[in-house]
Write a protein that holds these residues in place. Structure first.
Motif, PDB file in Angstrom:
ATOM      1  N   TYR A   1      33.205  48.508  30.202  1.00  0.00           N
ATOM      2  CA  TYR A   1      34.636  48.419  30.475  1.00  0.00           C
ATOM      3  C   TYR A   1      34.860  47.967  31.911  1.00  0.00           C
ATOM      4  CZ  TYR A   1      39.485  49.710  31.276  1.00  0.00           C
ATOM      5  OH  TYR A   1      40.812  49.681  31.609  1.00  0.00           O
ATOM      6  N   TRP A   2      35.579  46.881  32.061  1.00  0.00           N
ATOM      7  CA  TRP A   2      35.967  46.366  33.367  1.00  0.00           C
ATOM      8  C   TRP A   2      37.456  46.086  33.329  1.00  0.00           C
ATOM      9  CZ3 TRP A   2      31.808  44.613  30.619  1.00  0.00           C
ATOM     10  CH2 TRP A   2      30.547  44.840  31.175  1.00  0.00           C
ATOM     11  N   ARG A   3      38.112  46.361  34.398  1.00  0.00           N
ATOM     12  CA  ARG A   3      39.543  46.048  34.495  1.00  0.00           C
ATOM     13  C   ARG A   3      39.722  45.079  35.645  1.00  0.00           C
ATOM     14  NH1 ARG A   3      44.386  49.348  33.112  1.00  0.00           N
ATOM     15  NH2 ARG A   3      46.110  48.258  34.105  1.00  0.00           N
ATOM     16  N   PHE A   4      40.229  43.911  35.344  1.00  0.00           N
ATOM     17  CA  PHE A   4      40.460  42.878  36.349  1.00  0.00           C
ATOM     18  C   PHE A   4      41.968  42.708  36.501  1.00  0.00           C
ATOM     19  CE2 PHE A   4      36.368  41.954  34.382  1.00  0.00           C
ATOM     20  CZ  PHE A   4      35.556  41.993  35.498  1.00  0.00           C
ATOM     21  N   GLN A   5      42.512  43.301  37.546  1.00  0.00           N
ATOM     22  CA  GLN A   5      43.948  43.276  37.757  1.00  0.00           C
ATOM     23  C   GLN A   5      44.221  43.266  39.257  1.00  0.00           C
ATOM     24  OE1 GLN A   5      45.963  46.440  35.731  1.00  0.00           O
ATOM     25  NE2 GLN A   5      47.899  46.054  36.760  1.00  0.00           N
ATOM     26  N   VAL A   6      45.232  42.511  39.640  1.00  0.00           N
ATOM     27  CA  VAL A   6      45.629  42.487  41.044  1.00  0.00           C
ATOM     28  C   VAL A   6      47.087  42.886  41.162  1.00  0.00           C
ATOM     29  CG1 VAL A   6      43.986  40.694  41.687  1.00  0.00           C
ATOM     30  CG2 VAL A   6      46.275  40.051  40.995  1.00  0.00           C
ATOM     31  N   GLU A   7      47.443  43.405  42.299  1.00  0.00           N
ATOM     32  CA  GLU A   7      48.843  43.672  42.590  1.00  0.00           C
ATOM     33  C   GLU A   7      49.463  42.368  43.080  1.00  0.00           C
ATOM     34  OE1 GLU A   7      51.626  46.540  45.385  1.00  0.00           O
ATOM     35  OE2 GLU A   7      49.464  46.886  45.272  1.00  0.00           O
ATOM     36  N   LEU A   8      50.572  42.002  42.504  1.00  0.00           N
ATOM     37  CA  LEU A   8      51.233  40.758  42.883  1.00  0.00           C
ATOM     38  C   LEU A   8      52.051  40.992  44.156  1.00  0.00           C
ATOM     39  CD1 LEU A   8      52.403  39.504  39.380  1.00  0.00           C
ATOM     40  CD2 LEU A   8      50.306  38.957  40.635  1.00  0.00           C
ATOM     41  N   THR A   9      51.408  40.792  45.290  1.00  0.00           N
ATOM     42  CA  THR A   9      52.082  41.004  46.572  1.00  0.00           C
ATOM     43  C   THR A   9      52.804  39.760  47.052  1.00  0.00           C
ATOM     44  OG1 THR A   9      50.043  40.444  47.735  1.00  0.00           O
ATOM     45  CG2 THR A   9      50.458  42.791  47.295  1.00  0.00           C
ATOM     46  N   LEU A  10      52.376  38.602  46.610  1.00  0.00           N
ATOM     47  CA  LEU A  10      53.013  37.339  47.016  1.00  0.00           C
ATOM     48  C   LEU A  10      53.770  36.691  45.867  1.00  0.00           C
ATOM     49  CD1 LEU A  10      50.064  35.822  49.093  1.00  0.00           C
ATOM     50  CD2 LEU A  10      52.065  37.038  49.956  1.00  0.00           C
ATOM     51  N   ALA A  11      53.197  36.694  44.691  1.00  0.00           N
ATOM     52  CA  ALA A  11      53.806  36.042  43.529  1.00  0.00           C
ATOM     53  C   ALA A  11      54.838  36.961  42.891  1.00  0.00           C
ATOM     54  CB  ALA A  11      52.731  35.692  42.507  1.00  0.00           C
TER      55      ALA A  11
END
Length: 73
Positions: A26-36
């Protein structure tokens, strides 16, 4: 308010999957959208460029995890 609901569901699924699946499956690939923008209908050239930038940062930061996930497939 809507963002809280979306985040709550996402966080709950993450919590459940961490406990159900083995750590190496299990891997979670997620970013917080700080610019977009997180508006689903914002397909402007500027926002797409910012989203691409977030994706490139994620790829650079998690390349080892991505390699392990691909190898597991």
């Amino acid at each position: 308010f809507v963002v809280v609901v979306f985040d709550g569901v996402s966080d709950e699924v993450n919590y459940q999957l961490k406990r159900v699946l083995a750590a190496d499956r299990y891997w979670r690939f997620q970013v917080e959208l700080t610019l977009a923008s997180d508006h689903l209908d914002d397909a402007s050239e500027g926002n797409l460029s910012k989203l691409r930038g977030h994706a490139e940062e994620l790829l650079a930061a998690r390349s080892d995890d991505l390699d392990r996930a691909i190898a597991a497939l």
